[in-house]
Design a protein around this motif. Sequence first.
Motif, PDB file in Angstrom:
ATOM      1  N   GLY A 104      -9.696   2.895  -6.507  1.00  0.00           N
ATOM      2  CA  GLY A 104      -9.676   1.527  -6.870  1.00  0.00           C
ATOM      3  C   GLY A 104      -7.784   0.382  -5.888  1.00  0.00           C
ATOM      4  O   GLY A 104      -7.805  -0.648  -6.078  1.00  0.00           O
ATOM      5  N   ASN A 105      -7.150   1.242  -5.109  1.00  0.00           N
ATOM      6  CA  ASN A 105      -6.796   0.715  -4.092  1.00  0.00           C
ATOM      7  C   ASN A 105      -6.908   0.286  -3.364  1.00  0.00           C
ATOM      8  O   ASN A 105      -8.227   0.871  -2.804  1.00  0.00           O
ATOM      9  CB  ASN A 105      -5.666   2.008  -4.186  1.00  0.00           C
ATOM     10  N   TYR A 106      -5.955  -0.453  -2.286  1.00  0.00           N
ATOM     11  CA  TYR A 106      -6.609  -1.202  -1.350  1.00  0.00           C
ATOM     12  C   TYR A 106      -5.776  -0.533  -0.144  1.00  0.00           C
ATOM     13  O   TYR A 106      -4.567  -0.077  -0.177  1.00  0.00           O
ATOM     14  CB  TYR A 106      -6.950  -2.333  -1.098  1.00  0.00           C
ATOM     15  N   LEU A 107      -6.745  -0.343   1.277  1.00  0.00           N
ATOM     16  CA  LEU A 107      -5.579   0.315   2.035  1.00  0.00           C
ATOM     17  C   LEU A 107      -6.266  -1.397   3.737  1.00  0.00           C
ATOM     18  O   LEU A 107      -6.884  -1.873   2.604  1.00  0.00           O
ATOM     19  CB  LEU A 107      -6.868   1.361   2.600  1.00  0.00           C
ATOM     20  N   ASP A 163       2.924  -5.323  20.621  1.00  0.00           N
ATOM     21  CA  ASP A 163       1.316  -4.192  19.737  1.00  0.00           C
ATOM     22  C   ASP A 163       1.601  -3.703  18.967  1.00  0.00           C
ATOM     23  O   ASP A 163       1.466  -2.239  19.593  1.00  0.00           O
ATOM     24  CB  ASP A 163       0.453  -4.513  21.326  1.00  0.00           C
ATOM     25  N   SER A 164       0.737  -3.887  17.365  1.00  0.00           N
ATOM     26  CA  SER A 164       1.729  -2.370  16.969  1.00  0.00           C
ATOM     27  C   SER A 164       0.335  -2.855  15.850  1.00  0.00           C
ATOM     28  O   SER A 164      -0.195  -3.130  14.989  1.00  0.00           O
ATOM     29  CB  SER A 164       2.453  -2.526  16.260  1.00  0.00           C
ATOM     30  N   TYR A 165       0.225  -1.247  15.436  1.00  0.00           N
ATOM     31  CA  TYR A 165      -0.866  -1.120  14.204  1.00  0.00           C
ATOM     32  C   TYR A 165      -0.988  -0.154  13.210  1.00  0.00           C
ATOM     33  O   TYR A 165       0.031   1.326  13.277  1.00  0.00           O
ATOM     34  CB  TYR A 165      -2.032  -0.336  15.144  1.00  0.00           C
ATOM     35  N   LYS A 166      -0.831  -0.637  11.563  1.00  0.00           N
ATOM     36  CA  LYS A 166      -0.584   0.226  10.925  1.00  0.00           C
ATOM     37  C   LYS A 166      -1.547   0.141   9.478  1.00  0.00           C
ATOM     38  O   LYS A 166      -2.250  -0.759   9.823  1.00  0.00           O
ATOM     39  CB  LYS A 166       0.643  -0.963  10.109  1.00  0.00           C
ATOM     40  N   PHE A 167      -1.405   1.193   9.049  1.00  0.00           N
ATOM     41  CA  PHE A 167      -2.795   1.544   7.899  1.00  0.00           C
ATOM     42  C   PHE A 167      -1.447   1.753   6.413  1.00  0.00           C
ATOM     43  O   PHE A 167      -0.701   1.995   6.235  1.00  0.00           O
ATOM     44  CB  PHE A 167      -3.204   2.208   8.196  1.00  0.00           C
ATOM     45  N   LEU A 168      -1.822   0.133   5.783  1.00  0.00           N
ATOM     46  CA  LEU A 168      -0.640   0.373   4.877  1.00  0.00           C
ATOM     47  C   LEU A 168      -1.697   0.613   3.340  1.00  0.00           C
ATOM     48  O   LEU A 168      -2.498  -0.307   3.242  1.00  0.00           O
ATOM     49  CB  LEU A 168       0.040  -0.658   4.934  1.00  0.00           C
ATOM     50  N   GLU A 169      -0.528   0.947   2.443  1.00  0.00           N
ATOM     51  CA  GLU A 169      -1.365   0.756   0.471  1.00  0.00           C
ATOM     52  C   GLU A 169      -0.621  -0.204   0.095  1.00  0.00           C
ATOM     53  O   GLU A 169       0.529   0.247   0.047  1.00  0.00           O
ATOM     54  CB  GLU A 169      -1.660   2.540   0.220  1.00  0.00           C
ATOM     55  N   PHE A 170      -1.446  -0.660  -0.958  1.00  0.00           N
ATOM     56  CA  PHE A 170      -0.578  -1.260  -2.062  1.00  0.00           C
ATOM     57  C   PHE A 170      -1.117  -0.235  -3.365  1.00  0.00           C
ATOM     58  O   PHE A 170      -2.397  -0.758  -3.848  1.00  0.00           O
ATOM     59  CB  PHE A 170      -1.312  -2.520  -1.935  1.00  0.00           C
ATOM     60  N   LYS A 175       3.307  -1.908  -4.710  1.00  0.00           N
ATOM     61  CA  LYS A 175       4.564  -1.072  -3.583  1.00  0.00           C
ATOM     62  C   LYS A 175       3.293  -0.592  -2.035  1.00  0.00           C
ATOM     63  O   LYS A 175       2.203  -0.639  -2.807  1.00  0.00           O
ATOM     64  CB  LYS A 175       5.569   0.424  -4.309  1.00  0.00           C
ATOM     65  N   TRP A 176       3.759  -0.923  -1.301  1.00  0.00           N
ATOM     66  CA  TRP A 176       3.528  -1.237  -0.060  1.00  0.00           C
ATOM     67  C   TRP A 176       4.147   0.264   0.653  1.00  0.00           C
ATOM     68  O   TRP A 176       5.291   0.406   0.438  1.00  0.00           O
ATOM     69  CB  TRP A 176       3.476  -1.521   1.230  1.00  0.00           C
ATOM     70  N   GLN A 177       3.156   0.943   1.304  1.00  0.00           N
ATOM     71  CA  GLN A 177       3.372   2.488   1.663  1.00  0.00           C
ATOM     72  C   GLN A 177       2.355   2.724   2.866  1.00  0.00           C
ATOM     73  O   GLN A 177       1.057   2.197   3.034  1.00  0.00           O
ATOM     74  CB  GLN A 177       3.499   3.494   0.656  1.00  0.00           C
ATOM     75  N   ASP A 178       3.931   2.654   4.071  1.00  0.00           N
ATOM     76  CA  ASP A 178       2.731   2.878   5.533  1.00  0.00           C
ATOM     77  C   ASP A 178       2.108   4.439   5.248  1.00  0.00           C
ATOM     78  O   ASP A 178       3.235   5.419   5.629  1.00  0.00           O
ATOM     79  CB  ASP A 178       3.563   2.921   6.817  1.00  0.00           C
TER      80      ASP A 178
END
Length: 159
Positions: A70-73, A84-91, A95-98
Amino acid sequence: VRAFFMKLPNEYFVIESCADFKKTSLCETDKTDYLKNFTTVEDLKNGYLEAGGDGAQSAMKMAIFRRQNGNYLVGLNVFGEAQDSYKFLEFADGKWQDISLEIIPEYSSTNIYELPRNGTTIQVFAKKIIEQGKDFEVSEKGEKLYDLKWTGGEFSIQK
């Protein structure tokens, strides 16, 4: 996708007019103005947002992937004149986490991850450095390395 952008902390995407503020509530109007002035693609159905920038303001692309729990990436590409950066974060739990290293097989900051507007497959390319200085880097897309296919709430490499 707009709601995720509005919650995104400055450490992942800075609105230049907010760079010196510590309180996000002071920057909410600036984020709204940024989207109003710079949004080039807002595809709610596919969970995709793209907005440009100008001289000092970076541009960004964002794609949302739903996880089985149920969380989102959130895939985030921030780019401008010197970066130029690429991150994949979870909320999750407010809270946000890389989690780039955890969720992306063979994740590397030297790769280019083309976030999809349609579908859920990310094309991965080598980053070709054109010019590099002390505090800037100019790059372009190099050879295609592989695809990252989103299945069952995780990515797998498809060659």
